[in-house]
Design an enzyme around this catalytic site. Sequence first.
Site, PDB file in Angstrom:
ATOM      1  N   LYS A  78       0.646  -1.258   0.196  1.00  0.00           N
ATOM      2  CA  LYS A  78       0.122   0.157   0.072  1.00  0.00           C
ATOM      3  C   LYS A  78       0.996   1.152   0.154  1.00  0.00           C
ATOM      4  O   LYS A  78       0.639   2.180  -0.756  1.00  0.00           O
ATOM      5  CB  LYS A  78      -0.893  -0.081   1.225  1.00  0.00           C
ATOM      6  CG  LYS A  78      -1.887  -1.170   0.916  1.00  0.00           C
ATOM      7  CD  LYS A  78      -2.693  -1.493   2.032  1.00  0.00           C
ATOM      8  CE  LYS A  78      -3.997  -2.601   1.925  1.00  0.00           C
ATOM      9  NZ  LYS A  78      -4.445  -3.244   3.252  1.00  0.00           N
ATOM     10  N   GLN A 115      -4.940  -1.881   9.683  1.00  0.00           N
ATOM     11  CA  GLN A 115      -4.685  -3.186   9.146  1.00  0.00           C
ATOM     12  C   GLN A 115      -5.190  -4.459   9.917  1.00  0.00           C
ATOM     13  O   GLN A 115      -4.844  -4.341  11.058  1.00  0.00           O
ATOM     14  CB  GLN A 115      -3.146  -3.441   8.885  1.00  0.00           C
ATOM     15  CG  GLN A 115      -2.774  -4.471   7.884  1.00  0.00           C
ATOM     16  CD  GLN A 115      -3.246  -4.528   6.526  1.00  0.00           C
ATOM     17  OE1 GLN A 115      -3.378  -3.564   5.853  1.00  0.00           O
ATOM     18  NE2 GLN A 115      -3.652  -5.739   6.124  1.00  0.00           N
ATOM     19  N   ASP A 146     -11.233   2.508   3.707  1.00  0.00           N
ATOM     20  CA  ASP A 146     -11.353   1.138   3.524  1.00  0.00           C
ATOM     21  C   ASP A 146     -12.592   0.711   3.415  1.00  0.00           C
ATOM     22  O   ASP A 146     -13.017  -0.387   3.184  1.00  0.00           O
ATOM     23  CB  ASP A 146     -10.644   0.333   4.771  1.00  0.00           C
ATOM     24  CG  ASP A 146      -9.372  -0.439   4.335  1.00  0.00           C
ATOM     25  OD1 ASP A 146      -9.293  -0.521   3.222  1.00  0.00           O
ATOM     26  OD2 ASP A 146      -8.873  -0.929   5.429  1.00  0.00           O
TER      27      ASP A 146
END
Length: 294
Positions: free
Chosen positions: A53, A97, A120
């Site tokens: 990322k 995460q 997200d």
Amino acid sequence: MSARLIDGKKTSKAVLDELAETIHRELGGGRPPGLAAVLVGEDPASKIYVRNKMKACDRCGVAGTVAQLPSTSSQEEVSAVLDELNENSRVDGILLQLPLPEHLDARPLLAQLRPDKDVDGVHTINLGKLAADDPSGFVPCTPAGVVELLERYDIEVEGRRVVVVGRSNLVGKPLALLLMRRHKMGNATVTVVHTRSREVPERVREADIVIAAAGSAQFIQGDWLQPGAVVIDVGIHRLPEDKHGKARLVGDVHFPSAVEIASAITPVPGGVGPMTVAMLLSNTVLSWKRRRGV
Ligand SMILES: NC(=O)c1ccc[n+]([C@@H]2O[C@H](COP(=O)([O-])OP(=O)(O)OC[C@H]3O[C@@H](n4cnc5c(N)ncnc54)[C@H](OP(=O)(O)O)[C@@H]3O)[C@@H](O)[C@H]2O)c1
């Protein structure tokens, strides 16, 4: 027959290049978009995902940062970092995460994210906006990546029968919602199957488009497919190393048999995975633009 390959790696690069152009064009004298990843502990797969990322951030000119916290961090310590990022005016997107170390509870931490920085798309406000057809939220990255791939490969979904295998909050459920929208990449007739569904192979055989997000290695067989079906494989599984010591990644679909029956198929790796990263960056740039009122 051998299916056309749907190349997620190439497509994700195209998306990132377009984002780089947008940023370059609109930056003016201002600050670039900012994405902050929060990584708790030492999970090797999570470290690779976060590294990828950050590489994507570099490629398109997003200021990416990683808050790396020890695996022994308390719920309060992680929460304090999220608070800080929620307040930080240089941060347009925050990603926590997952998975977290076992002693931590992800749900209240995800709920704490500012929905307008939840790039997200995992906050219940954003999932609710998706369900309500409200475009002001963020669409979760993996489902958004699947739809982007279909669109860029000119695979029409309107009026077609789509079977989504899996109903998770992260992938299957939002995908079904996206494909049902009154939208040019929606209006599909969607069936969702899961572990309590009967006759899964029969349902899959009815599909013009099969989207596999079951988390079970290579379980969808070529002979389950309707000839000419489009197959999008979201699954990622690492098989034991082969005799040359090489690790192999496979999806939820048995690729060698499916490629003979399908008209188009995503490979694993190099299919949906890179698109997930590209859509995270796309959401971050969208958040940046919204914040600037562009
Ligand atoms: N490419 C990417 O960027 C990306 C991103 C996220 C996830 N993934 C991968 O995608 C896969 C799915 O992820 P997830 O987070 O959605 O997984 P998950 O939370 O484990 O959900 C799996 C879903 O599949 C259903 N399922 C499992 N086995 C099945 C079977 N034999 N027949 C029918 N349905 C079945 C489950 O049904 P129940 O609800 O009844 O249990 C569940 O709804 C995993 O391999 C994951 O690693 C890839």
